[in-house]
Design a protein around this motif. Structure first.
Motif, PDB file in Angstrom:
ATOM      1  N   GLY A 277       0.819  -1.202   0.000  1.00 50.66           N
ATOM      2  CA  GLY A 277       0.000   0.000   0.000  1.00 50.66           C
ATOM      3  C   GLY A 277       0.854   1.252   0.000  1.00 50.66           C
ATOM      4  N   GLN A 278       0.237   2.373   0.353  1.00 52.34           N
ATOM      5  CA  GLN A 278       0.921   3.652   0.399  1.00 52.34           C
ATOM      6  C   GLN A 278       1.997   3.645   1.485  1.00 52.34           C
TER       7      GLN A 278
ATOM      8  N   ARG B 106       2.829   5.761   3.747  1.00 47.58           N
ATOM      9  CA  ARG B 106       2.385   6.210   5.070  1.00 47.58           C
ATOM     10  C   ARG B 106       1.674   5.114   5.841  1.00 47.58           C
ATOM     11  N   ASP B 107       1.097   4.155   5.138  1.00 47.01           N
ATOM     12  CA  ASP B 107       0.416   3.044   5.795  1.00 47.01           C
ATOM     13  C   ASP B 107       1.355   1.866   6.057  1.00 47.01           C
TER      14      ASP B 107
ATOM     15  N   SER C 268       4.537   2.306   9.089  1.00 48.81           N
ATOM     16  CA  SER C 268       4.238   2.611  10.481  1.00 48.81           C
ATOM     17  C   SER C 268       5.046   1.695  11.400  1.00 48.81           C
TER      18      SER C 268
ATOM     19  N   ARG D 111       3.534  -1.829  11.524  1.00 44.43           N
ATOM     20  CA  ARG D 111       3.819  -2.647  10.347  1.00 44.43           C
ATOM     21  C   ARG D 111       5.265  -3.131  10.355  1.00 44.43           C
TER      22      ARG D 111
END
Length: 255
Positions: A223-224, A226-227, A230, A233
């Motif tokens: 995904g992006q 920023r996601d 984290s 993650r």
């Protein structure tokens, strides 16, 4: 656009009968940097070699510009895909210029010599990486970090649509790591698609448009940035405790 670019569709990769990873789906478009992020030993290099056609998939398919990989000739494929491996030695006493000129091979007819325009292009590729002064030196007599920058210059010399980079900055000092990442950003602006394999989240944070988290033989998530970047993650990806992200107070204050 789906159907264009570089795609892996339900791909399984490995050696012989040994499966390293499966159920792999990814897509790299021109003008995009996709970072494949994961720990060492997770099979990232095996995936990249399969995408390049250097080893066959166990199942699934790789497509380049909507066309199955096996339907491309090696010469035509070289105009689409260029490869930057982790490290590469030369068994021949080429100069840096001669060695990087090999990247122009797909543009030349058989048994023809490089043209003046090819030499100018190679000079420009070396200069953009800050290593133009190395052109007359022998490739086997420069440092490992300098040689890695030459590997990148040779890939740029191919004039391909897509650049597949396998931890290209792993042997470089901090300044040269930043130089390489800066060039990755410029390549995106010039319309190239880049698949950048790395185990350093900070590299992905600096250049990625899309991040794929990869471990234990599969894609954990994508995904992006920023996601995907984290703390939660990254703890999951690298199996780290929460305190691994703690920094000294002076660092947080920018001292």
């Amino acid at each position: 656009m789906i159907g264009q670019g570089l795609e892996a569709l339900d791909l399984a990769v490995g050696y012989g009968r040994k499966q390293v990873a499966s159920d792999l789906n990814l897509h790299v478009q021109t003008g995009q940097v996709v970072c494949l992020l994961g720990p060492n030993g997770s099979g990232k290099s095996t995936l990249l070699r399969t995408l390049l056609g250097l080893q066959p998939p166990l199942s699934g398919q790789v497509r380049v510009q909507g066309k199955p990989l096996e339907q491309w000739s090696r010469r035509a494929l070289a105009r689409q895909l260029a490869y930057v491996p982790q490290a590469q030695d030369s068994a021949f006493a080429f100069t840096v210029e001669q060695w990087v000129l090999l990247g122009c091979a797909s543009e030349l007819a058989w048994y023809t010599q490089p043209r003046a325009a090819d030499r100018q292009w190679v000079g420009a590729c070396l200069a953009r990486l800050g290593i133009g002064h190395l052109a007359p030196k022998r490739i086997d007599q420069i440092s490992g970090g300098e040689r890695q920058l030459c590997v990148i210059a040779r890939a740029l010399a191919q004039r391909s649509q897509f650049l597949i980079m396998d931890e290209p900055a792993s042997s470089l000092d901090f300044a040269n790591q930043l130089r390489v990442l800066d060039q990755v950003s410029h390549l995106r602006q010039e319309g190239l698609g880049v698949l950048l394999c790395t185990h350093q989240p900070e590299h992905a944070a600096r250049v990625a448009d899309w991040v794929i988290l990869y471990r234990d033989g599969g894609i954990l998530a994508q995904g992006q940035p920023r996601d995907m970047l984290s703390q939660a993650r990254l703890r999951q990806l690298y199996q780290l405790p929460a305190h691994a992200f703690e920094l000294p107070d002076w660092y947080a204050q920018g001292a």
